[in-house]
Design a protein around this motif. Structure first.
Motif, PDB file in Angstrom:
ATOM      1  N   ALA A 220       0.827  -1.210   0.000  1.00  0.00           N
ATOM      2  CA  ALA A 220       0.000   0.000   0.000  1.00  0.00           C
ATOM      3  C   ALA A 220       0.862   1.262   0.000  1.00  0.00           C
ATOM      4  O   ALA A 220       0.534   2.251  -0.662  1.00  0.00           O
ATOM      5  N   MET A 221       1.991   1.219   0.712  1.00  0.00           N
ATOM      6  CA  MET A 221       2.862   2.396   0.808  1.00  0.00           C
ATOM      7  C   MET A 221       3.794   2.556  -0.389  1.00  0.00           C
ATOM      8  O   MET A 221       4.139   3.660  -0.774  1.00  0.00           O
ATOM      9  N   PHE A 222       4.210   1.416  -0.975  1.00  0.00           N
ATOM     10  CA  PHE A 222       5.189   1.448  -2.078  1.00  0.00           C
ATOM     11  C   PHE A 222       4.660   0.623  -3.261  1.00  0.00           C
ATOM     12  O   PHE A 222       5.219  -0.423  -3.592  1.00  0.00           O
ATOM     13  N   PRO A 223       3.585   1.095  -3.891  1.00  0.00           N
ATOM     14  CA  PRO A 223       2.962   0.295  -4.953  1.00  0.00           C
ATOM     15  C   PRO A 223       3.869   0.018  -6.152  1.00  0.00           C
ATOM     16  O   PRO A 223       3.658  -0.959  -6.869  1.00  0.00           O
ATOM     17  N   ALA A 224       4.876   0.860  -6.362  1.00  0.00           N
ATOM     18  CA  ALA A 224       5.758   0.665  -7.514  1.00  0.00           C
ATOM     19  C   ALA A 224       6.905  -0.291  -7.230  1.00  0.00           C
ATOM     20  O   ALA A 224       7.618  -0.692  -8.148  1.00  0.00           O
ATOM     21  N   ASP A 225       7.089  -0.660  -5.987  1.00  0.00           N
ATOM     22  CA  ASP A 225       8.209  -1.532  -5.623  1.00  0.00           C
ATOM     23  C   ASP A 225       7.812  -2.992  -5.809  1.00  0.00           C
ATOM     24  O   ASP A 225       7.025  -3.543  -5.051  1.00  0.00           O
ATOM     25  N   ASN A 256     -13.616  -5.905 -11.854  1.00  0.00           N
ATOM     26  CA  ASN A 256     -13.080  -4.583 -12.220  1.00  0.00           C
ATOM     27  C   ASN A 256     -12.242  -4.705 -13.493  1.00  0.00           C
ATOM     28  O   ASN A 256     -11.024  -4.455 -13.476  1.00  0.00           O
ATOM     29  N   PRO A 257     -12.863  -5.070 -14.606  1.00  0.00           N
ATOM     30  CA  PRO A 257     -12.101  -5.375 -15.833  1.00  0.00           C
ATOM     31  C   PRO A 257     -11.372  -4.172 -16.424  1.00  0.00           C
ATOM     32  O   PRO A 257     -10.464  -4.349 -17.240  1.00  0.00           O
ATOM     33  N   ASN A 258     -11.723  -2.954 -16.036  1.00  0.00           N
ATOM     34  CA  ASN A 258     -11.086  -1.759 -16.599  1.00  0.00           C
ATOM     35  C   ASN A 258     -10.043  -1.155 -15.661  1.00  0.00           C
ATOM     36  O   ASN A 258      -9.518  -0.075 -15.933  1.00  0.00           O
ATOM     37  N   ASP A 259      -9.762  -1.857 -14.578  1.00  0.00           N
ATOM     38  CA  ASP A 259      -8.752  -1.380 -13.635  1.00  0.00           C
ATOM     39  C   ASP A 259      -7.387  -1.866 -14.118  1.00  0.00           C
ATOM     40  O   ASP A 259      -6.975  -2.996 -13.849  1.00  0.00           O
ATOM     41  N   PHE A 260      -6.668  -0.980 -14.840  1.00  0.00           N
ATOM     42  CA  PHE A 260      -5.400  -1.365 -15.457  1.00  0.00           C
ATOM     43  C   PHE A 260      -4.394  -1.915 -14.444  1.00  0.00           C
ATOM     44  O   PHE A 260      -3.785  -2.960 -14.666  1.00  0.00           O
ATOM     45  N   ALA A 261      -4.217  -1.208 -13.333  1.00  0.00           N
ATOM     46  CA  ALA A 261      -3.220  -1.618 -12.339  1.00  0.00           C
ATOM     47  C   ALA A 261      -3.546  -3.001 -11.791  1.00  0.00           C
ATOM     48  O   ALA A 261      -2.652  -3.830 -11.590  1.00  0.00           O
ATOM     49  N   LEU A 262      -4.820  -3.265 -11.549  1.00  0.00           N
ATOM     50  CA  LEU A 262      -5.242  -4.567 -11.019  1.00  0.00           C
ATOM     51  C   LEU A 262      -5.008  -5.674 -12.036  1.00  0.00           C
ATOM     52  O   LEU A 262      -4.510  -6.758 -11.700  1.00  0.00           O
ATOM     53  N   VAL A 263      -5.357  -5.405 -13.298  1.00  0.00           N
ATOM     54  CA  VAL A 263      -5.188  -6.406 -14.359  1.00  0.00           C
ATOM     55  C   VAL A 263      -3.692  -6.734 -14.534  1.00  0.00           C
ATOM     56  O   VAL A 263      -3.305  -7.905 -14.629  1.00  0.00           O
ATOM     57  N   GLY A 373      11.024   8.115 -21.835  1.00  0.00           N
ATOM     58  CA  GLY A 373      10.220   9.337 -21.805  1.00  0.00           C
ATOM     59  C   GLY A 373       9.799   9.763 -20.416  1.00  0.00           C
ATOM     60  O   GLY A 373       9.151  10.796 -20.249  1.00  0.00           O
ATOM     61  N   MET A 374      10.155   8.984 -19.408  1.00  0.00           N
ATOM     62  CA  MET A 374       9.719   9.288 -18.040  1.00  0.00           C
ATOM     63  C   MET A 374      10.600  10.298 -17.324  1.00  0.00           C
ATOM     64  O   MET A 374      10.216  10.828 -16.279  1.00  0.00           O
ATOM     65  N   GLY A 375      11.789  10.559 -17.815  1.00  0.00           N
ATOM     66  CA  GLY A 375      12.705  11.417 -17.073  1.00  0.00           C
ATOM     67  C   GLY A 375      13.367  10.632 -15.962  1.00  0.00           C
ATOM     68  O   GLY A 375      13.840   9.517 -16.175  1.00  0.00           O
ATOM     69  N   LYS A 376      13.363  11.187 -14.755  1.00  0.00           N
ATOM     70  CA  LYS A 376      13.985  10.508 -13.616  1.00  0.00           C
ATOM     71  C   LYS A 376      13.136   9.305 -13.216  1.00  0.00           C
ATOM     72  O   LYS A 376      11.929   9.418 -13.015  1.00  0.00           O
ATOM     73  N   LEU A 377      13.795   8.146 -13.097  1.00  0.00           N
ATOM     74  CA  LEU A 377      13.084   6.894 -12.803  1.00  0.00           C
ATOM     75  C   LEU A 377      13.211   6.508 -11.344  1.00  0.00           C
ATOM     76  O   LEU A 377      14.238   6.736 -10.710  1.00  0.00           O
ATOM     77  N   GLU A 378      12.141   5.914 -10.813  1.00  0.00           N
ATOM     78  CA  GLU A 378      12.207   5.288  -9.500  1.00  0.00           C
ATOM     79  C   GLU A 378      13.159   4.083  -9.579  1.00  0.00           C
ATOM     80  O   GLU A 378      13.329   3.494 -10.657  1.00  0.00           O
ATOM     81  N   PRO A 379      13.784   3.693  -8.462  1.00  0.00           N
ATOM     82  CA  PRO A 379      14.736   2.573  -8.506  1.00  0.00           C
ATOM     83  C   PRO A 379      14.159   1.305  -9.126  1.00  0.00           C
ATOM     84  O   PRO A 379      14.837   0.638  -9.914  1.00  0.00           O
ATOM     85  N   SER A 380      12.908   0.957  -8.790  1.00  0.00           N
ATOM     86  CA  SER A 380      12.331  -0.270  -9.345  1.00  0.00           C
ATOM     87  C   SER A 380      12.111  -0.146 -10.847  1.00  0.00           C
ATOM     88  O   SER A 380      12.329  -1.101 -11.603  1.00  0.00           O
ATOM     89  N   ASP A 381      11.696   1.050 -11.324  1.00  0.00           N
ATOM     90  CA  ASP A 381      11.526   1.263 -12.770  1.00  0.00           C
ATOM     91  C   ASP A 381      12.876   1.236 -13.478  1.00  0.00           C
ATOM     92  O   ASP A 381      12.989   0.742 -14.607  1.00  0.00           O
ATOM     93  N   LYS A 382      13.896   1.763 -12.793  1.00  0.00           N
ATOM     94  CA  LYS A 382      15.232   1.760 -13.393  1.00  0.00           C
ATOM     95  C   LYS A 382      15.726   0.334 -13.601  1.00  0.00           C
ATOM     96  O   LYS A 382      16.291   0.004 -14.655  1.00  0.00           O
TER      97      LYS A 382
END
Length: 415
Positions: A220-225, A256-263, A373-382
């Motif tokens: 919940a706190m770090f959804p991108a990790d 929730n078929p249109n919830d991209f993050a969930l899918v 195209g994102m610019g500065k990336l989070e560590p997990s995205d990097k």
């Protein structure tokens, strides 16, 4: 003569006390004049004397002297001396007037100096001494806050976490556990490593309820990790509840078929179940329904991309699905002996490898475009972007597209 003699003795005792009180005052005046050596000498003389060794103000002045030195020299040792002196003053007179007026700021200075020594040792990876300083700083805070002198030292949540982290690194697992639990209870959000280590501690202790609860809080706190998705999969795998998790998530996706993050999350989880790894990231044996799971993951990744075609992570994940299957077939091909390299089996494997590499390429290229195209990336995205670039470099090299290999190489170097 006898009465006179007694009277003279009495006067002499009074004079000795007055003289030593004067030493306390002179120490205080010397401190105000920044004559530190004189202040130290005078206060030590007063505290060495039987008449004033238990004088609350004498100890308080000593605390002030060493607090000043601690701040000037950033000295944790002097801060600890100041703390001990302030404690002694309050033990003798809990309502010492100067303490009521000034102690909050002075104790905070002591606390901060010792805590900063902890951070300094942390940066130098002196784990045990770092932990000891953090622990002492916490002691100062808790002691003062428990005195109800009209002020308080706020809890530095970061310091609580780093105390646990330093203890963990120093091999003090039980002490680390207590500190990390406290930091999590304080909702520390600056370091996902807190929840990684704490979840591992709960796992080692066989506390499955808190193991999962810690992972859920971290997600919940770090959804991108992505580490916490992997940890959740490990939890369900180790507790034999993988199918339960997938069934639960599939229901959520259907609702929730249109919830991209969930899918996308569901697709990644199915992919992870098909390709289990141990805690160090090494591959584990594939499940019996591997092909079924991979087909399902591919299907759900495509559903995610239908909702958000340019998403860098979704493109990478589908590209990786094809690429990893190609790698698996290539390993099978390389395992054939020289006589079998020209067999129908070998040709079939070569065809599969080529087709899967071709399938993966456009998705990796879209991932490249998205991440760049994102610019500065989070560590997990990097980390994900690096993986995409390594895969692209490999595919371009196989296809002899050397100009593109060089372009990707430069992108990797810039990361």
């Amino acid at each position: 003569m006898k009465k006179l003699f007694v009277s003279l003795l009495f006067c002499g005792a009074s004079f000795a006390v007055v003289a030593q009180k004067a030493k306390i005052n002179s120490a205080d005046e010397a401190l105000k004049g920044d004559k530190i050596d004189q202040a130290k000498a005078d206060i030590e003389a007063a505290l060495a004397n039987e008449k004033t060794k238990d004088d609350a103000r004498a100890w308080y002045v000593k605390g002030k002297i060493y607090e000043t030195v601690a701040l000037k020299n950033k000295s944790a040792a002097d801060a600890e001396t100041a703390y001990d002196a302030f404690k002694k003053a309050l033990e003798i007179n809990p309502k010492l007037p100067e303490a009521l007026l000034e102690m909050n700021n002075r104790m905070f200075n002591v606390y901060a100096t010792i805590g900063n020594a902890g951070y300094g040792n942390l940066n130098e990876q002196k784990w045990d001494s770092s932990y000891q300083y953090f622990k002492k700083a916490g002691e100062v805070r808790d002691y003062y806050n428990g005195k109800n002198l009209g002020g308080s030292i706020p809890t530095d949540t970061a310091m609580v976490f780093y105390a646990g982290y330093a203890a963990q690194q120093a091999g003090k697992k039980d002490e680390a556990f207590e500190m990390l639990k406290k930091a999590a209870a304080l909702k520390f959000k600056n370091e996902p490593a807190l929840y990684v280590v704490l979840a591992q501690q709960y796992e080692e202790r066989g506390d499955n309820a808190n193991w999962l609860a810690t992972i859920d809080s971290a997600k919940a706190m770090f959804p991108a990790d992505k580490r916490f998705n992997d940890m959740e999969m490990l939890y369900y795998s180790k507790t034999g509840k993988t199918n339960e998790l997938l069934t639960m998530m599939e229901k959520k996706v259907n609702d929730n078929p249109n919830d991209f993050a969930l899918v996308l999350d569901y697709a990644i989880r199915v992919d992870n179940v098909a390709n289990p790894r141990d805690e160090k990231g090494a591959d584990l044996p594939k499940p019996a329904n591997y092909d079924e799971l991979m087909n399902k993951a591919e299907e759900v990744y495509k559903k995610a991309l239908a909702l958000k075609a340019d998403d860098a992570t979704a493109n990478f994940q589908l590209g990786a699905l094809y690429f990893n299957r190609a790698v698996a077939f290539n390993k099978e091909l390389n395992a054939l002996d020289s006589k079998q390299q020209s067999s129908p089996k070998a040709k079939e494997l070569q065809t599969k490898v080529q087709a899967l590499m071709d399938q993966s390429l456009p998705y990796f290229e879209k991932a490249d475009a998205g991440f760049s195209g994102m610019g500065k990336l989070e560590p997990s995205d990097k980390r994900t972007y690096e993986s995409a670039l390594y895969a692209l470099q490999k595919i371009y090299a196989i296809k002899n597209m050397n100009d593109k290999v060089e372009v990707v190489k430069k992108k990797l170097e810039s990361l």
